[in-house]
Write a protein that holds these residues in place. Structure first.
Motif, PDB file in Angstrom:
ATOM      1  N   GLN A  49       0.826  -1.203   0.000  1.00 43.50           N
ATOM      2  CA  GLN A  49       0.000   0.000   0.000  1.00 43.50           C
ATOM      3  C   GLN A  49       0.860   1.252   0.000  1.00 43.50           C
ATOM      4  N   SER A  64      -7.995   1.089  -5.840  1.00 41.70           N
ATOM      5  CA  SER A  64      -8.940   1.787  -4.968  1.00 41.70           C
ATOM      6  C   SER A  64      -9.091   1.067  -3.629  1.00 41.70           C
ATOM      7  N   ILE A  65      -9.113  -0.258  -3.670  1.00 45.00           N
ATOM      8  CA  ILE A  65      -9.220  -1.051  -2.435  1.00 45.00           C
ATOM      9  C   ILE A  65      -7.978  -0.845  -1.576  1.00 45.00           C
ATOM     10  N   LYS A  84      -8.140   2.558   0.013  1.00 49.60           N
ATOM     11  CA  LYS A  84      -9.167   2.560   1.058  1.00 49.60           C
ATOM     12  C   LYS A  84      -8.654   1.874   2.321  1.00 49.60           C
ATOM     13  N   GLN A  85      -7.969   0.740   2.153  1.00 43.76           N
ATOM     14  CA  GLN A  85      -7.441   0.014   3.314  1.00 43.76           C
ATOM     15  C   GLN A  85      -6.356   0.831   4.017  1.00 43.76           C
ATOM     16  N   ALA A 113      -6.220   4.121   4.055  1.00 43.49           N
ATOM     17  CA  ALA A 113      -6.934   5.190   4.754  1.00 43.49           C
ATOM     18  C   ALA A 113      -7.541   4.683   6.057  1.00 43.49           C
ATOM     19  N   GLU A 114      -8.047   3.445   6.027  1.00 42.62           N
ATOM     20  CA  GLU A 114      -8.613   2.856   7.249  1.00 42.62           C
ATOM     21  C   GLU A 114      -7.520   2.645   8.293  1.00 42.62           C
ATOM     22  N   PRO A 131      -9.308  10.145   5.862  1.00 46.40           N
ATOM     23  CA  PRO A 131      -9.345  10.076   4.393  1.00 46.40           C
ATOM     24  C   PRO A 131      -8.057  10.641   3.804  1.00 46.40           C
TER      25      PRO A 131
END
Length: 311
Positions: free
Chosen positions: A10, A38-39, A42-43, A45-46, A51
């Protein structure tokens, strides 16, 4: 807030998205689908808990957290690359990685030299990027590679430049052109000829434009193409003249499709340069490859010099 769930994959992907600010283009560079990228984002960011980007209309922007993650990711990746270099240093030239970016015209020359180097040092892993000049400069500014091969010294950047080989540019015409075989063609006779040119920013195009300007010629540009092969095919098809590196013609000499015009002032003598940022510490592998390039061009090579910003 914890980052223990953030993965190295990532952290490698996010700076690419931050550079392109476009999910599709970033995914293409990473050889992923936009959905997969995108996944990952998103991961990440989590894991950060904030964000990392926002979309306004059709444009993507980094949030403040995204800018911090981008900078930190690049720092981490740079440190890991340096760790790999440091470990390779302990093993001499038996193992290690060499990252080289070069302009597309250099593909007629550098891969052969790189092949010779790899045969002499089979344990070396090579990452080679063949891209246009603008992309080369972007990678140079970001210090993404060990060496950058180009035909024109970058302006406005503080770099070390090693000249390693001549790069003569010739005037190419289709076979049977009226000026083919004419001795010492006056440049004024090129007035009215149509030309096939490389893309804006290309070192070859810049050199050609300098020549035209010095002789107060205003060439009629019929086509602008981003590939030497496309330029050669267009010339062979009778669409115009072109200025190209002599190295691009190595496999075409016997085809009979072209003529090299004997224009006064040609060939335009340029050089191939190996470039890296001032202050960069070259690894043993990089230094040895640079020495290999210089030896291949000897006695043409003129040595290394440190440029401040070229303005």
């Amino acid at each position: 807030m914890t980052l223990r769930h953030a993965t190295l994959h990532q952290l490698r992907s996010f700076p690419v998205l931050a550079r392109h600010l476009n999910m599709t283009r970033a995914a293409e560079e990473l050889h992923l689908t936009p959905a997969a990228l995108s996944i990952q984002v998103k991961q990440l960011a989590e894991a950060v808990g904030l964000p990392l980007h926002e979309q306004i209309g059709k444009r993507l922007f980094l949030t403040e957290a995204g800018r911090l993650v981008d900078a930190a990711s690049r720092d981490i990746l740079s440190r890991l690359a340096q760790l790999a270099t440091d470990l390779a240093e302990t093993q001499g030239l038996e193992r290690g990685c060499l990252r080289v970016s070069m302009v597309s015209t250099a593909k007629y020359l550098v891969p052969r030299l790189l092949g010779e180097f790899c045969r002499a040092h089979p344990g070396i892993e090579v990452a080679l990027e063949v891209i246009n000049r603008d992309e080369i400069l972007d990678r140079l500014v970001r210090n993404q590679d060990d060496l950058y091969i180009m035909g024109r010294v970058p302006e406005g950047l503080s770099v070390v430049v090693q000249t390693f080989m001549d790069n003569p540019l010739v005037m190419l015409a289709p076979a049977g052109h009226p000026l083919a075989g004419v001795h010492a063609v006056d440049p004024a006779r090129l007035e009215g000829e149509t030309f096939i040119m490389r893309e804006q920013g290309s070192g070859t195009r810049l050199a050609a434009e300098d020549f035209f300007a010095s002789h107060r010629l205003r060439p009629r540009v019929r086509m602008t193409l981003g590939s030497n092969e496309a330029v050669k095919q267009s010339v062979a098809g009778g669409l115009g003249l072109a200025v190209l590196s002599e190295h691009t013609l190595a496999l075409d000499v016997a085809s009979g499709a072209f003529a090299i015009l004997d224009v006064q002032g040609f060939p335009l003598l340029r050089h191939w340069y190996a470039v890296y940022p001032t202050g960069k510490q070259l690894s043993t592998v990089s230094r040895t490859f640079l020495e290999h390039l210089t030896a291949a061009g000897a006695p043409q090579a003129a040595g290394a010099r440190d440029h401040g910003p070229v303005l």
